[in-house]
Design a protein around this motif. Structure first.
Motif, PDB file in Angstrom:
ATOM      1  N   ASP A 259      -2.539  -5.950  -3.014  1.00  0.00           N
ATOM      2  CA  ASP A 259      -1.192  -5.974  -3.579  1.00  0.00           C
ATOM      3  C   ASP A 259      -0.358  -4.757  -3.191  1.00  0.00           C
ATOM      4  N   GLU A 260      -0.996  -3.601  -3.040  1.00  0.00           N
ATOM      5  CA  GLU A 260      -0.247  -2.386  -2.711  1.00  0.00           C
ATOM      6  C   GLU A 260       0.454  -2.528  -1.362  1.00  0.00           C
ATOM      7  N   LEU A 261      -0.299  -2.968  -0.354  1.00  0.00           N
ATOM      8  CA  LEU A 261       0.279  -3.136   0.979  1.00  0.00           C
ATOM      9  C   LEU A 261       1.332  -4.239   0.970  1.00  0.00           C
ATOM     10  N   ALA A 262       1.036  -5.337   0.327  1.00  0.00           N
ATOM     11  CA  ALA A 262       1.973  -6.467   0.290  1.00  0.00           C
ATOM     12  C   ALA A 262       3.285  -6.078  -0.383  1.00  0.00           C
ATOM     13  N   THR A 263       3.218  -5.308  -1.442  1.00  0.00           N
ATOM     14  CA  THR A 263       4.424  -4.887  -2.148  1.00  0.00           C
ATOM     15  C   THR A 263       5.322  -4.042  -1.254  1.00  0.00           C
ATOM     16  N   VAL A 264       4.734  -3.096  -0.547  1.00  0.00           N
ATOM     17  CA  VAL A 264       5.529  -2.221   0.332  1.00  0.00           C
ATOM     18  C   VAL A 264       6.077  -2.997   1.524  1.00  0.00           C
ATOM     19  N   VAL A 265       5.289  -3.882   2.108  1.00  0.00           N
ATOM     20  CA  VAL A 265       5.770  -4.682   3.240  1.00  0.00           C
ATOM     21  C   VAL A 265       6.949  -5.546   2.798  1.00  0.00           C
ATOM     22  N   CYS A 266       6.829  -6.200   1.658  1.00  0.00           N
ATOM     23  CA  CYS A 266       7.921  -7.050   1.165  1.00  0.00           C
ATOM     24  C   CYS A 266       9.160  -6.229   0.829  1.00  0.00           C
ATOM     25  N   ARG A 267       8.965  -5.076   0.239  1.00  0.00           N
ATOM     26  CA  ARG A 267      10.094  -4.225  -0.137  1.00  0.00           C
ATOM     27  C   ARG A 267      10.816  -3.653   1.087  1.00  0.00           C
TER      28      ARG A 267
END
Length: 129
Positions: free
Chosen positions: A49-57
């Motif tokens: 989730d950490e990586l996905a959140t930053v990529v999406c943001r």
């Protein structure tokens, strides 16, 4: 690592070097659809989730060409003690390009770990020397 490219610095801060290396190995150079919300996205399922959140943001929503960051990956792999041949396989570079990249990294004043001993010893056999 002291030499993190600006375009992935936020990813490394959020998810850590090992996760970002795995992500770049899998998707580097490819176009990736980045959803607006990270929940249940393929990135979140595979890399957290950490990586996905930053990529999406930072890069979504829409299509994003994932950077390859080969020089940074070479430095990370070498500092982990991975052999030149294995680094070449992981990055898609030739052995000669790996040596040239490491030389240019050293010229910039960055630390590159020395190679580990490549000779294997067998504990079952007595040393003759």
């Amino acid at each position: 690592m002291s030499f993190v490219p600006e375009n992935i610095a936020s990813l490394v801060d959020a998810a850590g070097t090992d996760t970002v290396l795995a992500f770049l190995e899998a998707y580097g150079g490819k176009q990736l659809y980045v959803p607006q919300q990270p929940e249940n996205s393929p990135i979140a399922r595979m890399f957290g989730d950490e990586l996905a959140t930053v990529v999406c943001r930072d890069f979504g929503p829409g299509w994003w060409t994932v950077p390859m960051c080969k020089a940074w990956r070479v430095l990370c792999y070498r500092n982990q003690g991975i052999t030149i041949v294995e680094i070449a396989t992981r990055t898609g570079l030739s052995v000669r390009q790996i040596y040239a990249t490491l030389q240019s990294i050293r010229q910039k004043g960055l630390r590159v770990a020395p190679p580990r001993a490549t000779r294997c010893s067998d504990d079952r056999q007595i040393s003759l020397f």
